[in-house]
Design a protein around this motif. Structure first.
Motif, PDB file in Angstrom:
ATOM      1  N   VAL A 184       1.016  -1.171   0.229  1.00  0.00           N
ATOM      2  CA  VAL A 184       0.402   0.187   0.213  1.00  0.00           C
ATOM      3  C   VAL A 184       0.719   1.100   0.150  1.00  0.00           C
ATOM      4  CG1 VAL A 184      -1.717   1.126   1.198  1.00  0.00           C
ATOM      5  CG2 VAL A 184      -1.863  -1.213   1.066  1.00  0.00           C
ATOM      6  N   ASP A 188      -1.190   6.117  -0.714  1.00  0.00           N
ATOM      7  CA  ASP A 188      -2.273   5.761  -1.928  1.00  0.00           C
ATOM      8  C   ASP A 188      -3.450   6.108  -1.858  1.00  0.00           C
ATOM      9  OD1 ASP A 188      -3.203   2.688  -2.994  1.00  0.00           O
ATOM     10  OD2 ASP A 188      -4.516   3.397  -1.908  1.00  0.00           O
ATOM     11  N   GLU A 266      -0.975  -4.681   5.150  1.00  0.00           N
ATOM     12  CA  GLU A 266       0.018  -4.827   3.809  1.00  0.00           C
ATOM     13  C   GLU A 266       0.689  -6.132   4.043  1.00  0.00           C
ATOM     14  OE1 GLU A 266       2.395  -1.795   2.272  1.00  0.00           O
ATOM     15  OE2 GLU A 266       3.143  -1.502   4.625  1.00  0.00           O
ATOM     16  N   THR A 299      -7.547   0.350   4.995  1.00  0.00           N
ATOM     17  CA  THR A 299      -6.750  -0.489   3.053  1.00  0.00           C
ATOM     18  C   THR A 299      -6.235  -0.948   3.736  1.00  0.00           C
ATOM     19  OG1 THR A 299      -6.883   2.588   2.764  1.00  0.00           O
ATOM     20  CG2 THR A 299      -5.719   0.671   1.858  1.00  0.00           C
ATOM     21  N   LYS A 300      -5.990  -2.070   2.796  1.00  0.00           N
ATOM     22  CA  LYS A 300      -6.150  -3.247   3.139  1.00  0.00           C
ATOM     23  C   LYS A 300      -5.792  -4.270   2.127  1.00  0.00           C
ATOM     24  CE  LYS A 300      -8.020  -5.275   7.462  1.00  0.00           C
ATOM     25  NZ  LYS A 300      -9.207  -6.371   8.455  1.00  0.00           N
ATOM     26  N   ARG A 301      -4.577  -4.867   2.052  1.00  0.00           N
ATOM     27  CA  ARG A 301      -4.353  -4.837   0.621  1.00  0.00           C
ATOM     28  C   ARG A 301      -2.928  -5.796   0.439  1.00  0.00           C
ATOM     29  NH1 ARG A 301      -2.422  -0.135  -3.065  1.00  0.00           N
ATOM     30  NH2 ARG A 301      -4.823  -0.231  -2.846  1.00  0.00           N
ATOM     31  N   TYR A 326     -12.134  -2.021   1.466  1.00  0.00           N
ATOM     32  CA  TYR A 326     -11.953  -2.977   0.315  1.00  0.00           C
ATOM     33  C   TYR A 326     -10.521  -4.493   0.136  1.00  0.00           C
ATOM     34  CZ  TYR A 326     -14.821   0.910  -0.775  1.00  0.00           C
ATOM     35  OH  TYR A 326     -15.769   1.550  -0.311  1.00  0.00           O
ATOM     36  N   SER A 328      -7.397  -6.132  -0.532  1.00  0.00           N
ATOM     37  CA  SER A 328      -7.370  -6.782  -1.792  1.00  0.00           C
ATOM     38  C   SER A 328      -5.689  -7.935  -2.451  1.00  0.00           C
ATOM     39  CB  SER A 328      -7.091  -5.469  -2.673  1.00  0.00           C
ATOM     40  OG  SER A 328      -8.260  -4.630  -2.476  1.00  0.00           O
ATOM     41  N   ILE A 330      -3.033  -8.543  -4.771  1.00  0.00           N
ATOM     42  CA  ILE A 330      -2.145  -8.007  -5.990  1.00  0.00           C
ATOM     43  C   ILE A 330      -1.807  -9.391  -7.051  1.00  0.00           C
ATOM     44  CG2 ILE A 330      -0.420  -6.961  -7.104  1.00  0.00           C
ATOM     45  CD1 ILE A 330      -0.839  -4.706  -5.125  1.00  0.00           C
ATOM     46  N   THR A 356     -13.969  -5.169  -3.017  1.00  0.00           N
ATOM     47  CA  THR A 356     -12.062  -6.030  -2.523  1.00  0.00           C
ATOM     48  C   THR A 356     -11.857  -5.836  -4.266  1.00  0.00           C
ATOM     49  OG1 THR A 356     -10.906  -8.499  -2.817  1.00  0.00           O
ATOM     50  CG2 THR A 356     -13.187  -8.128  -3.559  1.00  0.00           C
ATOM     51  N   LYS A 357     -10.074  -5.597  -4.177  1.00  0.00           N
ATOM     52  CA  LYS A 357      -9.818  -5.806  -5.558  1.00  0.00           C
ATOM     53  C   LYS A 357      -9.321  -6.958  -5.833  1.00  0.00           C
ATOM     54  CE  LYS A 357      -8.174  -1.369  -4.707  1.00  0.00           C
ATOM     55  NZ  LYS A 357      -7.728  -0.070  -4.493  1.00  0.00           N
TER      56      LYS A 357
END
Lengths: 492, 248
Positions: A184, A188, A266, A299-301, A326, A328, A330, A356-357
């Motif tokens: 992240v 962002d 993250e 923010t969680k990714r 969301y 997400s 990658i 989500t993404k």
């Protein structure tokens, strides 16, 4: 650290001290700084935590950027503009000894909720100091400071690092510096930038190559002080071929005013690594008329960096006045897998815009999205999800199932799926349903002796089954009970 | 004291008067059958006794063991011993049959002030009942009525009846849509339910059910009233002659 940078650091210390003298009139013994945010606050936090210079500068850079950023406006939520100067950005118990040592010292309102849940929550055990009976390692973040991390020795034997982020900054600076902000980016969005500037604490997990973490890891977040924002960061790195399952629980006492929670999580998964991240979120949702409650802007990714890596998000969200998150994935590594299982329940005046993404970059990457939204009372519940198939994601696949359940006729359910495919060989499937808890279902349950509230909870938990079975066993029970409590009064 | 006493019962559904002075007394140990033309109010009667929302009692009373139940909530009536086997059992997706039965049995036990049955004892009992009804264990893991065939749904109602052990069973066209084998299984279940302190009220269109579950009394409901009562032979007469001769 080089001599040069040490000098710089001590020079900075002096500067921070001076700023502090000028900026704060409050007795620092209290360890809660007065509301307000400017550069000196950022420096204060960094100084307070005895951070290395790179991190202080990182924070300051974020703060400078944040002042130029605007909050996102696109979510289907409504709230008055937040006055960021009315929030206190740092609060900690005066010493570890001031943290709650037994259940007697915990907010009775919270305990009343636990009693309703009727089960020994792991949080409750942790607070009661009986955590050794449970096979879950817990890190507790009260307001801004991490107060207890259990089982550290046993984890260390396996080579697993599980500690507060502040400690990690001291003890494993190179790991933190390498990965902080790598998934992240610092800037962002409005909330991540703010978090980057003022983050207080959080958890750090490092699983070395080939290690399967011997127990569930868990963090318990709690906002305690009035007018306090909570800005924690969690960073989990799973090296090649490793595995970890991590759970976070969130609670806050009842307060009339809204409190901001802007966290960043993250996750980094290397080749063949797997991270399972589960959340049971029960922040105070505000009262029946929408007074008070937490603004949960998170923010969680996760980044599946290595081939065949896997990241799985499972969330059960029943709390918060407003939820904006969301989680997400990658999917960079080939054949990597991303999963998102979500139950979002809103009641009364709660608003949730969550989803989500799934960003497919690698070949044959695969993602699954199962979202269950339950709306009751006069709440608004939105699923918002992005599935992106980039040009190189040959053979990538996504399956999305998005179900909404309505209780009563004053609530709203909305679905905003975004699909972007730039690869002809990618497959994207989307299924969506909307249903209501029917009078016939309720009548059947009642006719069998089950009262309305229990019946609704049971019907809702059946609706959520596909998600609950993704939760670690003990938390699945907890999640079910949580739904029951959250739905109280949802039906006439 | 009678188990169930219905006196001068008038009831509306969606503003239309359906029941127009029903009189019916059922004693413990008895089996009653209610027959009658379509639209005569048979299902309405069982729904009113169970307290289904949307059914408004305008006059009269329904007493269970001497106590009026009209002011009681649906679940309170169930806890007092009223059981309704549904004509069209509804699905509850994702809630397993076992889970549903456990919630139900526990609620009834709690209302009686009893300790809940241990999970192991409960499972054992339910498995036994399922066996009697020729339902395999997999059936118990499936969602309540989720994707069940018509026959399975009806057998599931009887499974619930046997598990919950009410004092009064209202069976609303439990025989409709059943093949002969399923009808026998369901009837066996109902017969095993019968005891001196319990009673059954069956609503049916067909005499053949009464070959398997012997009624002590047969009533004809027509135009919202019971127009004729008799013993089992009345059903045979109806089978032969229809309802016309009674309603003219």
């Amino acid at each position: 650290m080089s001599e040069q940078s040490q000098q710089n650091a001590s020079g900075l210390d002096a500067l921070v001290d001076r700023d502090y003298e000028a900026g704060f009139v409050t007795d620092i013994e209290s360890d809660t700084i007065p509301p307000g945010l400017d550069e000196s606050v950022v420096r204060f936090i960094s100084k307070r935590k005895e951070e290395p210079q790179w991190l202080t500068e990182w924070r300051l850079k974020a703060f400078a950027h944040w002042q130029k950023q605007k909050p996102p406006q696109w979510a289907h939520v409504q709230f008055p503009e937040i006055d960021y100067q009315s929030i206190s950005y740092y609060s900690s118990p005066k010493s570890m000894a001031d943290g709650p040592k037994s259940l007697d010292e915990v907010d009775p309102e919270l305990l009343a909720t636990y009693d309703k849940l009727g089960i020994p929550l792991h949080e409750q055990e942790m607070l009661a100091g009986v955590i050794n009976s449970s096979n879950v390692a817990v890190d507790a973040v009260f307001d801004s400071v991490s107060v207890a991390t259990t089982f550290r020795d046993r984890l260390a034997e396996a080579g697993v690092i599980f500690c507060s982020l502040s400690e990690a900054v001291q003890d494993y600076p190179e790991l933190v510096q390498k990965y902080l902000g790598s998934v992240v980016p610092m800037t962002d969005n409005y909330y991540t930038t703010l978090n980057s500037a003022v983050f207080s604490d959080g958890s750090f997990v490092y699983i070395p190559e080939g290690v399967r973490c011997p127990m569930e890891l868990s963090t318990y977040f709690r906002i305690n002080e009035r007018n306090t924002g909570q800005f924690e960061r969690t960073l989990i790195v799973a090296e090649k071929g490793s595995y970890v399952s991590y759970l976070e629980g969130c609670t806050a006492p009842m307060r009339d005013e809204n409190q901001l929670h802007a966290a960043v999580v993250e996750l980094v998964a290397m080749e063949d690594a797997e991270i399972k991240y589960s959340t049971v979120q029960n922040w105070y949702p505000g009262d029946k008329d929408g007074k008070g409650g937490i603004y949960n802007f998170v923010t969680k990714r996760g980044a599946c960096l290595g081939d065949r890596s896997k990241i799985s998000w499972t969330q059960v969200e029943t709390g918060s006045a407003i939820t904006w998150k969301y989680p997400s994935v990658i999917l960079r590594g080939n054949d990597s897998v991303g999963e998102f299982y979500s139950v979002a329940l809103t009641n009364n005046r709660q608003q949730a815009d969550t989803g989500t993404k799934m960003i497919h970059l690698g070949q044959n990457t695969k993602s699954t999205i199962i979202s269950k939204g339950i709306s009751a009372g006069r709440s608004e519940n939105c699923y918002r999800g992005l599935v992106r198939m980039s040009p190189n994601a040959r053979g990538a696949r996504n399956f999305t199932q998005c179900d909404s359940l309505l209780i009563g006729d004053e609530c709203g359910a909305h679905t905003f799926p975004y699909i972007e495919s730039k690869t002809p060989s990618a497959t994207v499937e989307h299924e969506a349903t909307t249903s209501k808890v029917s009078d016939d279902q309720l009548f059947l349950c009642q006719q069998r002796g089950i009262d309305t509230e229990k019946a609704v909870a049971m019907i809702v938990s059946g609706f959520c089954k596909d998600v609950f079975r993704e939760l670690p066993m003990e938390f699945a029970v907890e999640a079910g009970k949580l739904l029951e409590v959250s739905l109280e009064g949802a039906v006439g | 004291m009678s188990l169930l006493e219905i006196s001068n019962l008038h009831a509306d559904v969606a503003g239309t008067n359906i029941l127009k002075g029903v009189e019916l007394t059922i004693n413990a140990g008895e089996v009653h059958a209610i027959m009658g033309p379509n639209g005569s109010g048979k299902s309405t009667l069982s729904n009113v006794v169970a307290g289904r929302p949307g059914y408004t009692v305008t006059k009269g009373d329904v007493r269970l063991n001497g106590q009026s139940i009209l002011d009681m909530e649906v679940e309170e009536r169930a806890q007092a011993g009223v059981f309704l086997a549904f004509q069209y059992p509804v699905e509850i997706p994702g809630v397993s049959n076992m889970e549903f039965l456990k919630a139900s049995v526990d609620s009834l036990a709690a209302a009686r002030g009893d300790e809940p049955l241990s999970a192991a004892a409960f499972m054992k009992r339910i498995r036994e009942i399922a066996g009697e009804l020729s339902l395999d264990t997999d059936f118990l893991k499936r969602g309540v009525n989720e994707g069940f065939s018509g026959g399975e749904k009806k057998r599931n109602e009887i499974l619930q009846l046997l598990a919950l052990e009410p004092s009064l069973a209202l069976l609303d066209e439990t025989d409709s849509g059943l093949d002969i084998d399923a009808l026998q299984v369901v009837s066996r279940g109902v017969n095993s339910f019968l005891r001196e302190d319990r009673a059954v009220l069956m609503i049916t269109h067909y005499q053949r059910l009464l070959d398997y579950i012997k009624p002590d009394f047969v009533h004809v409901l027509s135009g919202g009233q019971i127009i004729r009562s008799g013993d089992a032979s009345l059903a045979l007469e109806l089978e032969a002659k229809g309802y016309g001769w009674l309603t003219q």
